[in-house]
Every structure is written in C-alpha cells, then in structure tokens.
Motif scaffolding. Structure first.
Motif, mmCIF file in Angstrom:
data_model
loop_
_atom_site.group_PDB
_atom_site.id
_atom_site.type_symbol
_atom_site.label_atom_id
_atom_site.label_comp_id
_atom_site.label_asym_id
_atom_site.label_seq_id
_atom_site.Cartn_x
_atom_site.Cartn_y
_atom_site.Cartn_z
ATOM 1 N N ARG A 193 0.826 -1.212 0.000
ATOM 2 C CA ARG A 193 0.000 0.000 0.000
ATOM 3 C C ARG A 193 0.857 1.257 0.000
ATOM 4 N NH1 ARG A 193 -2.468 2.719 4.520
ATOM 5 N NH2 ARG A 193 -4.272 3.968 3.865
ATOM 6 N N ASN A 194 2.000 1.248 0.706
ATOM 7 C CA ASN A 194 2.855 2.429 0.757
ATOM 8 C C ASN A 194 3.381 2.802 -0.626
ATOM 9 O OD1 ASN A 194 2.445 2.410 3.492
ATOM 10 N ND2 ASN A 194 4.432 1.500 3.996
ATOM 11 N N ALA A 195 3.735 1.786 -1.400
ATOM 12 C CA ALA A 195 4.210 2.056 -2.761
ATOM 13 C C ALA A 195 3.099 2.682 -3.591
ATOM 14 C CB ALA A 195 4.696 0.765 -3.411
ATOM 15 N N LEU A 196 1.870 2.180 -3.417
ATOM 16 C CA LEU A 196 0.744 2.740 -4.162
ATOM 17 C C LEU A 196 0.528 4.206 -3.803
ATOM 18 C CD1 LEU A 196 -1.636 2.379 -6.077
ATOM 19 C CD2 LEU A 196 -2.982 1.528 -4.157
ATOM 20 N N ILE A 197 0.650 4.539 -2.524
ATOM 21 C CA ILE A 197 0.506 5.933 -2.093
ATOM 22 C C ILE A 197 1.592 6.792 -2.748
ATOM 23 C CG2 ILE A 197 0.686 7.499 -0.116
ATOM 24 C CD1 ILE A 197 -0.562 5.269 1.599
ATOM 25 N N ARG A 198 2.822 6.310 -2.748
ATOM 26 C CA ARG A 198 3.918 7.080 -3.356
ATOM 27 C C ARG A 198 3.675 7.294 -4.846
ATOM 28 N NH1 ARG A 198 7.158 3.338 -0.612
ATOM 29 N NH2 ARG A 198 7.896 2.529 -2.625
ATOM 30 N N TYR A 199 3.182 6.255 -5.542
ATOM 31 C CA TYR A 199 2.932 6.395 -6.981
ATOM 32 C C TYR A 199 1.896 7.481 -7.249
ATOM 33 C CZ TYR A 199 5.309 1.855 -7.421
ATOM 34 O OH TYR A 199 6.211 0.844 -7.380
ATOM 35 N N ARG A 200 0.853 7.516 -6.421
ATOM 36 C CA ARG A 200 -0.193 8.520 -6.611
ATOM 37 C C ARG A 200 0.347 9.929 -6.362
ATOM 38 N NH1 ARG A 200 -4.032 6.165 -9.647
ATOM 39 N NH2 ARG A 200 -4.692 4.179 -8.770
ATOM 40 N N ILE A 201 1.183 10.073 -5.333
ATOM 41 C CA ILE A 201 1.741 11.388 -5.020
ATOM 42 C C ILE A 201 2.703 11.831 -6.112
ATOM 43 C CG2 ILE A 201 3.201 12.654 -3.393
ATOM 44 C CD1 ILE A 201 1.999 10.794 -1.207
ATOM 45 N N LEU A 202 3.552 10.930 -6.580
ATOM 46 C CA LEU A 202 4.465 11.252 -7.672
ATOM 47 C C LEU A 202 3.687 11.670 -8.921
ATOM 48 C CD1 LEU A 202 7.120 8.405 -7.255
ATOM 49 C CD2 LEU A 202 7.446 10.852 -6.804
ATOM 50 N N ALA A 237 -1.230 7.336 5.642
ATOM 51 C CA ALA A 237 -0.950 6.063 6.326
ATOM 52 C C ALA A 237 -0.413 6.254 7.732
ATOM 53 C CB ALA A 237 0.030 5.223 5.499
ATOM 54 N N GLY A 238 -0.210 7.513 8.175
ATOM 55 C CA GLY A 238 0.293 7.760 9.519
ATOM 56 C C GLY A 238 1.733 7.346 9.712
ATOM 57 N N ILE A 239 2.490 7.268 8.617
ATOM 58 C CA ILE A 239 3.888 6.819 8.687
ATOM 59 C C ILE A 239 4.806 8.038 8.760
ATOM 60 C CG2 ILE A 239 5.729 5.590 7.475
ATOM 61 C CD1 ILE A 239 3.563 3.843 6.207
ATOM 62 N N ARG A 240 5.579 8.091 9.828
ATOM 63 C CA ARG A 240 6.521 9.188 9.995
ATOM 64 C C ARG A 240 7.882 8.798 9.451
ATOM 65 N NH1 ARG A 240 4.742 13.076 13.660
ATOM 66 N NH2 ARG A 240 2.866 12.512 14.846
ATOM 67 N N GLY A 241 8.682 9.805 9.108
ATOM 68 C CA GLY A 241 10.026 9.540 8.613
ATOM 69 C C GLY A 241 10.154 9.907 7.149
ATOM 70 N N GLY A 242 11.368 10.019 6.696
ATOM 71 C CA GLY A 242 11.610 10.415 5.324
ATOM 72 C C GLY A 242 11.540 9.250 4.352
ATOM 73 N N VAL A 243 11.632 9.588 3.073
ATOM 74 C CA VAL A 243 11.686 8.608 1.998
ATOM 75 C C VAL A 243 13.032 8.775 1.310
ATOM 76 C CG1 VAL A 243 10.634 7.826 -0.148
ATOM 77 C CG2 VAL A 243 9.195 8.714 1.682
ATOM 78 N N ALA A 265 7.508 15.349 -0.748
ATOM 79 C CA ALA A 265 6.075 15.188 -1.034
ATOM 80 C C ALA A 265 5.603 13.790 -0.664
ATOM 81 C CB ALA A 265 5.810 15.472 -2.510
ATOM 82 N N CYS A 266 6.415 12.780 -0.975
ATOM 83 C CA CYS A 266 6.033 11.395 -0.643
ATOM 84 C C CYS A 266 6.044 11.166 0.862
ATOM 85 C CB CYS A 266 6.977 10.414 -1.337
ATOM 86 S SG CYS A 266 6.684 10.264 -3.115
ATOM 87 N N ALA A 267 7.009 11.759 1.564
ATOM 88 C CA ALA A 267 7.056 11.627 3.021
ATOM 89 C C ALA A 267 5.809 12.252 3.649
ATOM 90 C CB ALA A 267 8.325 12.277 3.563
ATOM 91 N N ASP A 268 5.428 13.445 3.145
ATOM 92 C CA ASP A 268 4.225 14.104 3.667
ATOM 93 C C ASP A 268 2.976 13.271 3.366
ATOM 94 O OD1 ASP A 268 5.796 16.167 4.532
ATOM 95 O OD2 ASP A 268 5.370 17.468 2.809
ATOM 96 N N GLY A 269 2.917 12.710 2.166
ATOM 97 C CA GLY A 269 1.752 11.908 1.794
ATOM 98 C C GLY A 269 1.625 10.646 2.612
ATOM 99 N N LEU A 270 2.732 9.986 2.879
ATOM 100 C CA LEU A 270 2.695 8.768 3.689
ATOM 101 C C LEU A 270 2.233 9.064 5.110
ATOM 102 C CD1 LEU A 270 5.946 6.960 2.490
ATOM 103 C CD2 LEU A 270 3.593 6.180 2.169
#
Length: 337
Positions: A5-14, A42-48, A33-38
């Motif tokens: 699911r995280n990859a899918l979120i990143r693809y949508r943000i990209l 998804a409530g995931i903190r931290g960078g990409v 942008a991907c870090a903010d979207g995650l």
C-alpha cells in the motif's frame, strides 16, 4: 499491482507532482512530497530515501505495471511528464485487464442476495460499462452454478444482518411435511449453502434442539430489537464437519464407511472427495478402495447413489445392505415400466 500500500501511495503522489504545471519538482522535492503523503494517508513518519524515489520513477516509466509513464528530466534536475495530459489514473485497460474485470463482474453477480453487493452495484455497473467499451465476441469463461428461480434468496440479507447484530427473529415457516405454517421466535447463528440451496441454523429457545430451516420454506421474516439468546454449546465453526450436506444428527455417531470405486471412475472421487476425511486405502486392477468418517444421512445416500453401480459400499455391512435395498427398489420401479 504495487508490492504494498505504501508504494501505491507514493505512486499517486508522484503522479500528482509530475502533472503539476505550476511547480518544478527536483528529486528532493519528490522525496518530501512522498514523506508528507505517507504521513497524511498512512500515519507513517520519517523520510523517503532518494533510492526509493528513483526506483519508483523507474517503475512508473516501465511497462511492468502497465503505466509506461513519459517521465523526463528537464535542465538535468526537474521531473515532469512530457505529455501534460498524462496520468497513471488514465492508463487504458489492456485485454488482460478487461478479461479479469469481466470475471469479477460475473462472480459479483452470484451474490445478489446480500446487501453488501447491492452497495457495490454502482461499481459493478461502471465495470460493465468499461468492459462494453472493449467488448469482444469471446464467450464467457466462467459459468458458476446458480438458480435464479430459487425461492428464499430475498431473506439472505435480513438473516445475515440479524446474525451479525445478534437479534431475535420472528419467523413464519412451513416445512414440506407440515399442513400449515408455524410462527415462532428464532435465534439464528449460521447461514449454510448446500447444492445451491440456503439454510439457517439456530434454536427456538434454551430448551429446544438445533433447528435447520430452509430459506425457501420461510413465508415471512421480521427482525426483532430484542437480543437473541446465546448457546455456548453450539459450535457453529465445526457444526457440519462430520456430515455430507446439512442433516446433522443430535446423538448420531460418526461411522467408518468403506467403499470401492471402479478404476475408470476412481479419479473423479480422488480429485473431488465425498468428504474431507476421505482417504485412499489401496488399489488393485479393478477398484480403488476409499474410507471416510461421517454421520450417515440422506445427503450421503444421495451422493453414493449419484455414482451409480460404479461405487459399492463394502463396510459396514449394514450400510451395504441399506444401499442394496435402495437399488432394488429403484430397479423395481423401472422394471414395472
């Protein structure tokens, strides 16, 4: 599909970033942008990491997911689509996608008795519309057993939600043997399907035995606001384990039934066991010998009879004699004609 699911979120943000005509995104901007979207979705903190974004862009460019996104780098640092109208959300469906969607729609239609699937009707219609735009002359490749004339399916959804909500039911029911309908309070616990016919398992009260009602014999059904009774001794998860079909005897022990099947018909029994307890005892030049552990009931008799003279009960002898009587009665009926 993306691995997670995280990859899918990143693809949508990209995709959103690469479509943006009013801002230039460098690699670091895409990472942020991907870090903010995650975090937002998804409530995931931290960078990409830079490596993750580079792999994501490579995946979007490829045909592995069917995107083939026209991603280009401008001035050696800005990323965007060379086609301003492109989006991964507009990626056309290929023939394989259409075939799979057609199968999904066919399968969803089989569960029309449940409101869960009424709620999906809009989605199903949109899928059908998408399929029609790619309509081919191919014949259906899935044909599920169904009976559109079957009575009682209109009760499925009401019963399901009553069981889920643990509510009492007011039922008017007429069995095949009864001269007139009977009305009573029913505490339902399990829906059971057998050979395209539906049943509901429950009890009338704390003193009654388990009762299995055929949905096509229910004349009226109303859900009460009263909570149903609970029966700790009723194990619905394993209730039908020892039978073929739906007829469970209250104090009926399981039996070891042995039978042999002609060699030419044995593969059908081996690949589609009569019961989950079935094992192969041995084989010879003429027969394959099987064993099952079950309660003897009408449905089991019917299954044995359906295999005709190619299946012979060998033990216990009382069941051999029972089947022999049935075949003799059948023979007499046909001999009279």
């Amino acid at each position: 599909m993306p691995a997670n699911r995280n990859a899918l979120i990143r693809y949508r943000i990209l995709d959103q970033c690469l479509r943006n005509k009013f801002r230039r995104f460098e690699l670091e901007d895409l990472m942020d942008a991907c870090a903010d979207g995650l975090y937002e979705y998804a409530g995931i903190r931290g960078g990409v990491s830079k490596r993750t974004i580079q792999l994501d862009l490579q995946m979007l460019r490829s045909d592995q997911l069917g995107y083939n996104a026209p991603i280009e780098v401008y001035d050696k640092k800005y990323y965007r689509y060379s086609d301003p109208e492109y989006s991964i959300t507009n990626t056309p469906l290929n023939d394989t996608d259409i075939d799979k969607l057609h199968e999904v729609v066919d399968i969803l239609r089989q569960f029309s008795g449940f409101s869960h699937f009424h709620d999906l009707s809009g989605m199903v219609q949109r899928l059908e519309d998408k399929i029609l735009t790619h309509k081919s002359e191919n014949a259906p490749i899935i044909n599920l057993e169904k009976n559109i004339r079957l009575k009682g399916l209109e009760h499925l959804d009401t019963l399901y939600h009553a069981i889920q909500g643990k509510r009492q039911l007011h039922i008017t029911y007429q069995s095949f043997k009864a001269r007139k309908p009977d009305s009573f309070i029913f505490h339902a616990f399990l829906l059971k399907e057998f050979r395209n016919r539906w049943f509901v398992l429950g009890r009338k009260d704390k003193k009654s035995d388990n009762l299995l009602l055929a949905l096509d014999r229910i004349e009226s059904l109303k859900v009460s606001q009263e909570r149903r009774l609970e029966f700790p001794d009723l194990n619905t998860a394993n209730y039908f384990d020892d039978v073929v079909g739906v007829t469970v005897g209250k104090n009926t022990p399981t039996e070891t039934i042995e039978f042999k099947v002609e060699r030419k018909n044995a593969p059908y029994i081996e690949t589609k066991p009569i019961h989950h307890s079935q094992v192969v005892l041995h084989k010879d030049d003429e027969f394959t010998y099987f064993q099952i552990q079950v309660q003897w009931n009408y449905e089991l008799e019917s299954v044995f009879m359906s295999h005709g003279p190619g299946l012979i009960i060998t033990a216990p002898r009382s069941r051999f004699r029972k089947m022999r009587r049935l075949y003799r009665l059948g023979y007499q009926n046909y001999e009279g004609e």
